[in-house]
Design a protein around this motif. Structure first.
Motif, PDB file in Angstrom:
ATOM      1  N   GLY A  10       0.829  -1.209   0.000  1.00  0.00           N
ATOM      2  CA  GLY A  10       0.000   0.000   0.000  1.00  0.00           C
ATOM      3  C   GLY A  10       0.859   1.253   0.000  1.00  0.00           C
ATOM      4  O   GLY A  10       1.780   1.394   0.812  1.00  0.00           O
ATOM      5  N   ALA A  11       0.579   2.158  -0.958  1.00  0.00           N
ATOM      6  CA  ALA A  11       1.324   3.427  -1.029  1.00  0.00           C
ATOM      7  C   ALA A  11       0.423   4.590  -0.658  1.00  0.00           C
ATOM      8  O   ALA A  11       0.312   5.578  -1.373  1.00  0.00           O
ATOM      9  CB  ALA A  11       1.918   3.620  -2.422  1.00  0.00           C
ATOM     10  N   GLY A  12      -0.265   4.461   0.492  1.00  0.00           N
ATOM     11  CA  GLY A  12      -0.974   5.591   1.089  1.00  0.00           C
ATOM     12  C   GLY A  12      -0.006   6.295   2.034  1.00  0.00           C
ATOM     13  O   GLY A  12       1.206   6.016   2.022  1.00  0.00           O
ATOM     14  N   ALA A  14       0.650   5.856   5.153  1.00  0.00           N
ATOM     15  CA  ALA A  14       1.414   4.940   6.019  1.00  0.00           C
ATOM     16  C   ALA A  14       2.503   4.230   5.230  1.00  0.00           C
ATOM     17  O   ALA A  14       3.639   4.078   5.709  1.00  0.00           O
ATOM     18  CB  ALA A  14       0.478   3.920   6.669  1.00  0.00           C
ATOM     19  N   GLY A  15       2.179   3.802   4.017  1.00  0.00           N
ATOM     20  CA  GLY A  15       3.154   3.078   3.202  1.00  0.00           C
ATOM     21  C   GLY A  15       4.294   3.987   2.780  1.00  0.00           C
ATOM     22  O   GLY A  15       5.471   3.606   2.853  1.00  0.00           O
ATOM     23  N   VAL A  53      -7.100  19.039   3.867  1.00  0.00           N
ATOM     24  CA  VAL A  53      -6.589  17.846   4.566  1.00  0.00           C
ATOM     25  C   VAL A  53      -6.166  18.346   5.946  1.00  0.00           C
ATOM     26  O   VAL A  53      -5.160  19.061   6.079  1.00  0.00           O
ATOM     27  CB  VAL A  53      -5.406  17.201   3.803  1.00  0.00           C
ATOM     28  CG1 VAL A  53      -4.949  15.941   4.509  1.00  0.00           C
ATOM     29  CG2 VAL A  53      -5.815  16.884   2.370  1.00  0.00           C
ATOM     30  N   ASP A  54      -6.954  18.007   6.942  1.00  0.00           N
ATOM     31  CA  ASP A  54      -6.727  18.545   8.287  1.00  0.00           C
ATOM     32  C   ASP A  54      -5.640  17.775   9.022  1.00  0.00           C
ATOM     33  O   ASP A  54      -5.668  16.543   9.055  1.00  0.00           O
ATOM     34  CB  ASP A  54      -8.014  18.462   9.112  1.00  0.00           C
ATOM     35  CG  ASP A  54      -9.055  19.453   8.613  1.00  0.00           C
ATOM     36  OD1 ASP A  54      -8.719  20.634   8.463  1.00  0.00           O
ATOM     37  OD2 ASP A  54     -10.196  19.036   8.368  1.00  0.00           O
ATOM     38  N   PRO A 153     -18.011   9.546  -0.808  1.00  0.00           N
ATOM     39  CA  PRO A 153     -18.368  10.952  -1.006  1.00  0.00           C
ATOM     40  C   PRO A 153     -18.359  11.307  -2.483  1.00  0.00           C
ATOM     41  O   PRO A 153     -17.572  10.759  -3.253  1.00  0.00           O
ATOM     42  CB  PRO A 153     -17.262  11.714  -0.271  1.00  0.00           C
ATOM     43  CG  PRO A 153     -16.560  10.719   0.568  1.00  0.00           C
ATOM     44  CD  PRO A 153     -16.763   9.377  -0.047  1.00  0.00           C
ATOM     45  N   THR A 171     -16.574  13.538   7.508  1.00  0.00           N
ATOM     46  CA  THR A 171     -16.893  13.335   6.088  1.00  0.00           C
ATOM     47  C   THR A 171     -18.354  13.685   5.820  1.00  0.00           C
ATOM     48  O   THR A 171     -18.675  14.361   4.837  1.00  0.00           O
ATOM     49  CB  THR A 171     -16.572  11.880   5.674  1.00  0.00           C
ATOM     50  OG1 THR A 171     -15.192  11.648   5.954  1.00  0.00           O
ATOM     51  CG2 THR A 171     -16.815  11.652   4.204  1.00  0.00           C
ATOM     52  N   ALA A 289       0.408  -1.065   9.575  1.00  0.00           N
ATOM     53  CA  ALA A 289       0.647   0.378   9.727  1.00  0.00           C
ATOM     54  C   ALA A 289      -0.592   1.159   9.296  1.00  0.00           C
ATOM     55  O   ALA A 289      -1.384   0.687   8.474  1.00  0.00           O
ATOM     56  CB  ALA A 289       1.835   0.800   8.862  1.00  0.00           C
ATOM     57  N   ALA A 302      -0.925   7.696  10.959  1.00  0.00           N
ATOM     58  CA  ALA A 302      -0.348   6.740   9.988  1.00  0.00           C
ATOM     59  C   ALA A 302       1.167   6.961   9.886  1.00  0.00           C
ATOM     60  O   ALA A 302       1.952   6.009   9.920  1.00  0.00           O
ATOM     61  CB  ALA A 302      -1.013   6.914   8.624  1.00  0.00           C
TER      62      ALA A 302
HETATM   63  C1  FAD Z   1     -13.363  11.448   2.799  1.00  0.00           C
HETATM   64  C2  FAD Z   1     -12.239  11.346   3.798  1.00  0.00           C
HETATM   65  C3  FAD Z   1     -11.688  12.481   4.340  1.00  0.00           C
HETATM   66  C4  FAD Z   1     -10.603  12.404   5.233  1.00  0.00           C
HETATM   67  N1  FAD Z   1     -10.048  13.561   5.701  1.00  0.00           N
HETATM   68  C5  FAD Z   1      -8.943  13.493   6.506  1.00  0.00           C
HETATM   69  C6  FAD Z   1      -8.278  14.669   6.955  1.00  0.00           C
HETATM   70  O1  FAD Z   1      -8.682  15.796   6.639  1.00  0.00           O
HETATM   71  N2  FAD Z   1      -7.178  14.542   7.772  1.00  0.00           N
HETATM   72  C7  FAD Z   1      -6.711  13.289   8.160  1.00  0.00           C
HETATM   73  O2  FAD Z   1      -5.718  13.219   8.916  1.00  0.00           O
HETATM   74  N3  FAD Z   1      -7.336  12.169   7.742  1.00  0.00           N
HETATM   75  C8  FAD Z   1      -8.422  12.229   6.928  1.00  0.00           C
HETATM   76  N4  FAD Z   1      -9.019  11.076   6.500  1.00  0.00           N
HETATM   77  C9  FAD Z   1      -8.452   9.780   6.949  1.00  0.00           C
HETATM   78  C10 FAD Z   1      -7.166   9.472   6.159  1.00  0.00           C
HETATM   79  O3  FAD Z   1      -7.457   9.476   4.770  1.00  0.00           O
HETATM   80  C11 FAD Z   1      -6.616   8.115   6.582  1.00  0.00           C
HETATM   81  O4  FAD Z   1      -6.378   8.103   7.974  1.00  0.00           O
HETATM   82  C12 FAD Z   1      -5.296   7.832   5.831  1.00  0.00           C
HETATM   83  O5  FAD Z   1      -5.505   7.846   4.429  1.00  0.00           O
HETATM   84  C13 FAD Z   1      -4.739   6.481   6.267  1.00  0.00           C
HETATM   85  O6  FAD Z   1      -3.581   6.173   5.522  1.00  0.00           O
HETATM   86  P1  FAD Z   1      -3.194   4.645   5.214  1.00  0.00           P
HETATM   87  O7  FAD Z   1      -1.927   4.715   4.444  1.00  0.00           O
HETATM   88  O8  FAD Z   1      -3.294   3.828   6.437  1.00  0.00           O
HETATM   89  O9  FAD Z   1      -4.360   4.087   4.262  1.00  0.00           O
HETATM   90  P2  FAD Z   1      -4.882   4.591   2.857  1.00  0.00           P
HETATM   91  O10 FAD Z   1      -4.689   6.046   2.676  1.00  0.00           O
HETATM   92  O11 FAD Z   1      -6.275   4.058   2.755  1.00  0.00           O
HETATM   93  O12 FAD Z   1      -3.941   3.878   1.794  1.00  0.00           O
HETATM   94  C14 FAD Z   1      -3.987   2.495   1.582  1.00  0.00           C
HETATM   95  C15 FAD Z   1      -3.346   2.222   0.222  1.00  0.00           C
HETATM   96  O13 FAD Z   1      -3.171   0.808   0.085  1.00  0.00           O
HETATM   97  C16 FAD Z   1      -3.560   0.410  -1.219  1.00  0.00           C
HETATM   98  N5  FAD Z   1      -3.937  -1.004  -1.165  1.00  0.00           N
HETATM   99  C17 FAD Z   1      -5.033  -1.544  -0.581  1.00  0.00           C
HETATM  100  N6  FAD Z   1      -5.019  -2.887  -0.700  1.00  0.00           N
HETATM  101  C18 FAD Z   1      -3.873  -3.206  -1.373  1.00  0.00           C
HETATM  102  C19 FAD Z   1      -3.286  -4.433  -1.802  1.00  0.00           C
HETATM  103  N7  FAD Z   1      -3.854  -5.622  -1.540  1.00  0.00           N
HETATM  104  N8  FAD Z   1      -2.117  -4.391  -2.503  1.00  0.00           N
HETATM  105  C20 FAD Z   1      -1.508  -3.194  -2.765  1.00  0.00           C
HETATM  106  N9  FAD Z   1      -2.035  -1.996  -2.380  1.00  0.00           N
HETATM  107  C21 FAD Z   1      -3.191  -2.005  -1.687  1.00  0.00           C
HETATM  108  C22 FAD Z   1      -4.710   1.354  -1.564  1.00  0.00           C
HETATM  109  O14 FAD Z   1      -4.926   1.418  -2.968  1.00  0.00           O
HETATM  110  C23 FAD Z   1      -4.218   2.675  -0.944  1.00  0.00           C
HETATM  111  O15 FAD Z   1      -3.458   3.445  -1.861  1.00  0.00           O
HETATM  112  C24 FAD Z   1     -10.101  11.131   5.623  1.00  0.00           C
HETATM  113  C25 FAD Z   1     -10.668   9.963   5.090  1.00  0.00           C
HETATM  114  C26 FAD Z   1     -11.722  10.065   4.164  1.00  0.00           C
HETATM  115  C27 FAD Z   1     -12.304   8.801   3.585  1.00  0.00           C
END
Ligand code: FAD
Length: 320
Positions: A10-12, A14-15, A53-54, A153, A171, A289, A302
């Motif tokens: 995952g490249a969010g 956390a990744g 993005v807060d 959304p 949201t 993560a 994250a």
């Molecule tokens: C509408 C909305 C508004 C938000 N606003 C805020 C804000 O203002 N401020 C804030 O701090 N937080 C906000 N959040 C929360 C924030 O987006 C999350 O806490 C954050 O994105 C978490 O990061 P993450 O890397 O754990 O997961 P994610 O951001 O969900 O990233 C996960 C990644 O893993 C990839 N993935 C999934 N499964 C696989 C797989 N099997 N193989 C390879 N890749 C995979 C996905 O494609 C994705 O790119 C909001 C969330 C939403 C939905």
């Protein structure tokens, strides 16, 4: 098959933070595998253009403990920041690479990508977030309502119509405010008052309510939906019934339990993945993560989970 020190799934936020921290701690090679064709799919897909993005989100105020941090900024600026980190730290990200399975083979994990074994990794960081699976209500959604009922959304505001937003978090508040210019907006929340909306979103929402642009339906719970001549008839538990053109559920995401259980991660009695204080699962060297590792996920949290995990991996590597 290539051997890497860490495979990050995952490249969010956390990744990517895991990649940055690994680089700064001198751990390599690290590969980040992302199933989408771009970085940060949750933000790309679910944040509407120009969304704030807060840095403090859902009332969760955390100090940055590692090297990754940000101030409140627009969605576009945040995505640019992520791209810049990937370039600056020369992170190896493989896009369009969905991890389907990981399996222990001696002292490494075999990582299956797009249904083919592709890497051996000494450590695995699972950072797949929770928004691949939006939370849905318990009652069934009639098939005829496809295109009228949404679990994500909107990125565009419908040109007109009566809409219902369901949920009581940031949201839901943002979506209700976003839909105001063109639509008659109702917001249904099952509690009598909001308790986890951040002050900025709450202020904007209250202004819209005062202007009569959003009507709050506090303490309302939905019992079922029916199709009504192309529209959505909503039956509330208090006996009232109303019809809307569109319904947007903003109920958050849910832990991808199927994937985690499939690869052998154990869950506790509350059905949460079992992890220690370093976010390590029962599978030695496999960490969770970001959103899947904490009860109330935010971007800064994250980043922090990534730092704790990389410190732990560094310790392990040094001990060897
Ligand atoms: C509408 C909305 C508004 C938000 N606003 C805020 C804000 O203002 N401020 C804030 O701090 N937080 C906000 N959040 C929360 C924030 O987006 C999350 O806490 C954050 O994105 C978490 O990061 P993450 O890397 O754990 O997961 P994610 O951001 O969900 O990233 C996960 C990644 O893993 C990839 N993935 C999934 N499964 C696989 C797989 N099997 N193989 C390879 N890749 C995979 C996905 O494609 C994705 O790119 C909001 C969330 C939403 C939905």
């Amino acid at each position: 098959m290539r051997r890497v020190k860490i495979a990050v799934i995952g490249a969010g936020p956390a990744g990517i933070a895991s990649g940055v921290e690994a680089k700064l701690h001198g751990i390599e090679p690290v590969v980040i595998l992302e199933k989408a064709p771009h970085l940060c799919d949750t933000i790309e897909r679910l944040y509407r253009p120009n969304k704030r993005v807060d840095a403090i989100y859902r009332g969760v105020e955390v100090e940055a403990i590692g090297n990754c941090r940000f101030e409140t900024e627009s969605r576009e600026a945040f995505l640019e920041r992520m791209k810049k980190w990937v370039e600056e730290y020369n992170l190896e990200v493989e896009l369009n690479s969905e991890v389907n399975y990981i399996k222990r083979l001696g002292d490494v994990y075999e990582i299956t990508v797009n249904n083919e074994p592709k890497f051996y990794a000494e450590f695995v960081i699972i950072a797949i977030g929770i928004f691949g699976q939006p939370k849905k209500p318990d009652y069934p959604i009639p098939k005829e309502l496809k295109g009228r009922v949404f679990f994500e959304p909107p990125s565009l505001c419908p040109s007109a119509g009566k809409v219902l937003v369901v949920g009581g978090g940031d949201t839901a508040a943002e979506v209700a405010s976003f839909l105001c210019p063109n639509c008659e907006v109702y917001l249904s929340y099952r509690r009598p008052q909001f308790f986890r909306i951040n002050p900025v979103n709450l202020k904007i929402l209250e202004e819209k309510v005062a202007q009569g642009k959003v009507k709050l339906l506090m303490g309302t719970d939905i019992e079922k939906l029916e199709a009504d001549d192309g529209k959505v008839r909503v039956f509330y538990r208090n006996g009232s019934v109303d019809t809307y053109d569109f319904v947007y559920y903003c109920l958050g995401g849910s832990t991808p339990k199927g994937f985690l259980k499939y690869i052998g991660v154990e869950f506790d009695l509350e059905d949460q993945p079992k992890i220690d204080q370093h976010f390590e699962t029962n599978l030695p060297g496999v960490f969770l993560a970001g959103d899947i590792a904490v009860p109330k996920g935010t971007i800064q949290l994250a980043f922090n989970t990534a730092y704790i995990i990389i410190r732990r991996i560094k310790e392990r590597v040094s001990q060897r």
